[in-house]
Design an enzyme around this catalytic site. Structure first.
Site, PDB file in Angstrom:
ATOM      1  N   TYR A  58       1.241   3.561  12.453  1.00  9.31           N
ATOM      2  CA  TYR A  58       1.181   3.235  11.161  1.00  9.31           C
ATOM      3  C   TYR A  58      -0.527   3.185  10.706  1.00  9.31           C
ATOM      4  O   TYR A  58      -1.237   2.891  11.625  1.00  9.31           O
ATOM      5  CB  TYR A  58       2.121   2.615  10.336  1.00  9.31           C
ATOM      6  CG  TYR A  58       2.278   1.033  10.680  1.00  9.31           C
ATOM      7  CD1 TYR A  58       1.245   0.276  11.690  1.00  9.31           C
ATOM      8  CD2 TYR A  58       3.436   0.364  10.243  1.00  9.31           C
ATOM      9  CE1 TYR A  58       1.592  -1.004  11.897  1.00  9.31           C
ATOM     10  CE2 TYR A  58       3.587  -1.117  10.485  1.00  9.31           C
ATOM     11  CZ  TYR A  58       2.539  -1.782  11.383  1.00  9.31           C
ATOM     12  OH  TYR A  58       2.842  -3.014  11.836  1.00  9.31           O
ATOM     13  N   GLU A  59      -0.833   3.251   9.533  1.00  6.90           N
ATOM     14  CA  GLU A  59      -2.364   3.160   9.025  1.00  6.90           C
ATOM     15  C   GLU A  59      -3.115   4.338   9.753  1.00  6.90           C
ATOM     16  O   GLU A  59      -4.278   3.896  10.173  1.00  6.90           O
ATOM     17  CB  GLU A  59      -2.875   1.434   9.475  1.00  6.90           C
ATOM     18  CG  GLU A  59      -2.072   0.648   8.931  1.00  6.90           C
ATOM     19  CD  GLU A  59      -1.769   0.436   7.510  1.00  6.90           C
ATOM     20  OE1 GLU A  59      -2.580   1.307   6.726  1.00  6.90           O
ATOM     21  OE2 GLU A  59      -0.659  -0.046   7.078  1.00  6.90           O
ATOM     22  N   GLY A  60      -2.467   5.386   9.886  1.00  2.31           N
ATOM     23  CA  GLY A  60      -2.991   6.505  10.631  1.00  2.31           C
ATOM     24  C   GLY A  60      -2.984   6.528  12.165  1.00  2.31           C
ATOM     25  O   GLY A  60      -3.153   5.285  12.827  1.00  2.31           O
ATOM     26  N   MET A  69       0.873  -1.319   0.237  1.00  2.00           N
ATOM     27  CA  MET A  69       0.041  -0.089   0.078  1.00  2.00           C
ATOM     28  C   MET A  69       0.821   1.267   0.094  1.00  2.00           C
ATOM     29  O   MET A  69       1.398   1.483   1.230  1.00  2.00           O
ATOM     30  CB  MET A  69      -0.878   0.023   1.342  1.00  2.00           C
ATOM     31  CG  MET A  69      -1.688   1.239   1.490  1.00  2.00           C
ATOM     32  SD  MET A  69      -3.052   0.520   2.874  1.00  2.00           S
ATOM     33  CE  MET A  69      -1.875   0.294   4.057  1.00  2.00           C
ATOM     34  N   GLN A  92      -6.993   8.125  14.425  1.00  2.00           N
ATOM     35  CA  GLN A  92      -8.115   7.045  14.439  1.00  2.00           C
ATOM     36  C   GLN A  92      -9.255   7.885  15.611  1.00  2.00           C
ATOM     37  O   GLN A  92     -10.594   7.891  15.127  1.00  2.00           O
ATOM     38  CB  GLN A  92      -7.757   5.727  15.054  1.00  2.00           C
ATOM     39  CG  GLN A  92      -6.440   4.994  14.320  1.00  2.00           C
ATOM     40  CD  GLN A  92      -6.759   4.621  13.023  1.00  2.00           C
ATOM     41  OE1 GLN A  92      -8.050   4.279  12.813  1.00  2.00           O
ATOM     42  NE2 GLN A  92      -5.867   4.872  12.039  1.00  2.00           N
TER      43      GLN A  92
END
Lengths: 585, 585
Positions: free
Chosen positions: B435-437, B164, B442
């Site tokens: 990571y991933e926001g 990604m 969140q």
């Protein structure tokens, strides 16, 4: 990354205005002849400079390179030896040491600030000098005149270093099980044989000799005695002689502090000298351990300060997103410090760090009065030192890890990358919650011995003094004063409940100790914030005063409620902790 | 150190008794034809075996050795390639993939448990398969039939992997600023040019090809589009052709996850294929990101479980000190699990881990109903997925770090030594909060979009369903039910207050989001504990039932009060966070 800058304005403010160092020092003749505020300021300015220019530059390279064990030698990273020599020559190792033996005789109240700067700049480097100063303190307090004259000058000058050798594989938190043996020799010295693990600065190439303080047992005794065991024998003239059969078995590979040597030490018929009385070694060692406990708390504090600076600098530079409700400058992107969650993280670190510094200075002040004072003032300071030391060790080191992790979060993905440097702070400071007695052990010492050991007398005395002091503050918000006052009194109430319960339910101390220490720490920090914001009102710099008020308001509003949570936890008792059978874990 | 053992009894109990998988699956024909409880149990047993025997053995060696970037190749540690090949051949990469393209069509409700086991055994290894599954999910949801047929079978089989590619140096949390360009070509494909950083599994030697999902901008557009960009071109027959000008600039040196490659990726006129509609790339990418968010939460959960096992085993073996009130066995030293503070730490980890698993399974269940269900049930599940995904990502990963740090503390000094293995868990799981926001992002997504975006409608619906369910429990303590019910309702009240305030005070969402998410998580876990302890009453194993009751009582007594603390923080508002001018930070 910007270089480290010591928070000198805050440090001077705490010394001069919050804890009134001039008045404290004036009351202690042994200190007054060595230092006044001008000298203290000059020392802090110089400590800031060497922290930035000498210590910080070897922090990351030391982490990358690490300590190496090769051909029976322990080799520190590039630049460590040169830096240590310069640091020692500057007198920093002996800063608070006895002038009679070459120390500078500075108060601990000042020493804690110098220690903080050094730990902020380089955790790993600073341990070498800290262990030496702690060992010297113990020798000075409990050693014979002969040992003092032979060893202290070389230790204060930094030419020899010190180490504390307690732990064995089967004896960590519980020292009853140590097996290292000490057999009396005809000349009054002892033959030491055994192994120790986790010995910080146990061996290295920074100094010619390493002076070990070793716990061992005499033949047919279960008591523990303390021995001075040099790595290399010292003859009567003070010259180095032959090897003393003190060798390094291996060095540990650790999560962090990679430039600090952590050694397995072996003694094979090594010559040692008794310190203090036989079978009373733990009492002597506690002189060193109490010193180290405060120092390790300050390791956490120094980490917090370094973490804050890095994260705040980054938050002002890194541009990402737009402020809620629109950019204050009309830009399409703002520095991330506009975002509430980033500010929340920075404020969290900042208020805990500044209050932590107040705890460090107060503990230093009480140590000075306990050492140099007289009469009831001295006795009271000793009680306060007993009370504050485990809190300083545990609460400052816990907050140090929190600060490093929170600061790392401000950096986002960059915080996970080694080159950024913030992840090293997390790894380096993690051990501070563990060594010199885990923070759980500190909390049990605090609640079990210091708070309930005298039926809450010392805590009550201390808390009532804080309460009385709060009542004199003219600028603090009345509601904030009432809130902190109420929580201070609740500490006494909850401690008394535990004291009443402990005979019937002996597990309650162990099970509730960490929550009680955390409650105490959070209330104490509330008290410090009111002291600081009140004292800042008369500060010449009006922005400084405004800043302390913003920070104080944040603390009372957002952090102080944690005290209530932890008090409720203590009151919730030990049942749900103790009930489940071991087999179900 | 004992080998990893999956908590199979707890996993089966959650599936079968707490969340009634058989009934859920019976209502979803596409799932029912692939799985029943017997199949699910057989899959879990096999996943436990490969986690212990295939993945866990390369966990520590992979950390020591790390990924190497050499001669334009990224080389994974010894044993990774062999393990990945075996893992892929076992069908694990395509476990929840579409059967039409070679996936096994298993429900996510089961997949989350398999993921947890793999993350417990080896964080770094598991990411490679997780990224592939996430990329395949996105291609399946938004790609053309041609892309699906060409890429999905090779991805589900594990022969090709996925990545990604979003972040650029100037565009992290804020993707508006990405500069990677996509220029349309005559054949309908695009020429992609630019650089991406922090690309997990961006390149490696585990698979022949890496399928990148790349965010880029079309000429003269500020919109962001999503492109499939293979590392090596694939011809119409599906055979690998020439290089696609996708190269690795460097790999990152990180705090942990050293066996996971984190790459700077460069695209120099690489050929890419549009996924979904032009300028709608973020919507497509969110399909993958939501999947990855749950997966990253499960990384934290798997870490928690591994940390618990290690610490509990150690606490039962390590002998040190004597129980308060005397040794239960009359020994002179007891295992440290007798000490209240050690039990407190273990219980903390355990109750958060088991409730975390419930959150993971519930979120998996709602994903299945959202994907395979119909009508209102499907629509409601979609709303719940929106609500639960940011919570699962942030709350599980935050608790993962807490668990690893707490477990490390149980080990004392040994916890800081690399050989013990627990410090690796701390380093590996730290990134999951970032990571991933980041977890701050969140929380803002949760409070700003999911909770107040629909004026608290979905939250109210979810909370009321929980409340109704609580009312049906016949074995739970009435006071505990009342407490959790009250807190559930308080969530709605506080969220409504924020919703009312947000127009006037736009900063309140950002400033209070983390506390709101933490409050929600702690209340939800209280709800889960009542569900679990109630369902356990009828469990065949009476010790299992007793254990769940002990744990539930501990949670309600000791952990649930944190919800009140966090709710009070939200109510304390944003003023003390936002007031201080930037210059005073």
């Amino acid at each position: 990354m910007n270089p480290y800058q010591a928070p000198l304005a805050e440090m001077k403010f705490l010394l001069d205005k919050v804890f009134d160092a001039p008045q404290t020092w004036a009351s202690l003749p042994a200190i007054a002849e060595n230092v006044d505020m001008d000298t203290a300021v000059a020392i802090m300015d110089e400590a800031d400079k060497i922290s930035r220019e000498l210590l910080h530059p070897i922090n990351r390279s030391g982490d990358e390179q690490g300590v190496v064990h090769q051909d029976d030698k322990v080799i520190t990273p590039d630049g460590y030896k040169e830096a240590y020599t310069q640091y020692a020559e500057g007198g920093w190792v002996g800063l608070c040491g006895e002038p009679e033996f070459g120390g500078m005789g500075m108060p601990k109240m000042l020493g804690v600030l110098v220690d903080e700067m050094a730990y902020s700049a380089c955790n790993a480097f600073t341990l070498y000098g800290s262990l030496t100063a702690g060992a010297a303190l113990c020798i000075n307090a409990h050693g014979s005149d002969e040992l003092k004259q032979k060893y202290l000058p070389m230790m204060y000058s930094g030419e020899w270093s010190g180490a504390m050798d307690m732990t064995e594989p089967q004896a960590g938190s519980d020292l009853r099980g140590i097996r290292t043996k000490a057999v009396p020799l005809d000349d009054g010295s002892y033959s030491i044989t055994g192994s120790k693990i986790f010995i910080t600065a146990g061996d290295h190439d920074l100094t010619e000799n390493v002076i070990h303080l070793v716990l061992a047992k005499l033949p047919d005794s279960n008591g523990i005695s303390l021995f001075l065991v040099p790595k290399i024998k010292v003859d009567d003239s003070g010259a180095l002689g032959e090897s003393n059969h003190v060798t390094v078995g291996s060095i540990e590979h650790k999560m962090g502090l990679k430039a600090s040597s952590t050694c397995v030490m072996n003694y094979d018929d090594a010559q040692g000298y008794l310190i203090g009385r036989a079978n009373r070694g733990l009492v002597c060692m506690f002189t060193m351990m109490n010193y180290e406990r405060l120092a390790i708390g300050i390791q956490g504090l120094g980490t917090s300060q370094a973490a804050y600076q890095m994260a705040a600098d980054y938050a002002k530079e890194r541009v990402q997103g737009v402020a809620a409700g629109g950019s204050p400058t009309g830009a399409t992107s703002d520095p991330i410090i506009v975002h509430g969650d980033v500010r929340r993280m920075l404020l969290n670190i900042r208020v805990l760090t500044e209050a932590g510094r107040a705890l460090s200075v107060l503990t230093g002040q009480q140590l000075d009065i306990a050492k140099y004072g007289e009469g009831e003032a001295q006795a009271k300071a000793s009680r306060y030192v007993g009370l504050l030391t485990p809190v300083a060790k545990a609460f400052l080191s816990d907050r140090g890890l929190d600060a490093a992790i929170t600061a790392q979060q401000v950096f986002g993905g960059h915080g996970y990358i080694r080159e950024t440097g913030i992840e090293q702070l997390v790894r380096d400071t993690r051990i501070a919650q563990i060594y010199e007695g885990t923070n759980g052990i500190q909390a049990i010492d605090f609640l079990g011995r210091k708070v309930t050991g005298d039926k809450v007398a010392a805590l009550t005395e201390f808390v009532n003094e804080c309460t009385a002091k709060l009542a004199t503050l003219s600028h603090a918000d009345a509601a904030h004063k009432a809130k902190v006052t109420d929580l201070l009194q609740q500490l006494i109430l909850v401690a008394s409940e535990i004291n009443d319960k402990k005979l019937e339910k002996p597990a309650v101390i162990n099970a509730c100790a960490v929550d009680f220490l955390d409650a105490f720490g959070h209330v104490l920090y509330g008290y410090f914030w009111l002291l600081m914001s009140d004292a800042a009102v008369s500060h010449a710099d009006k922005e400084f005063a405004a800043q302390k008020r913003y920070l104080s308001d944040f603390y009372i509003n957002k952090m102080l409620p944690k005290a209530e949570y932890h008090l409720a936890q203590v009151r919730a008792g030990d049942e749900t902790i103790m009930n489940m059978p071991e087999s179900l874990f």
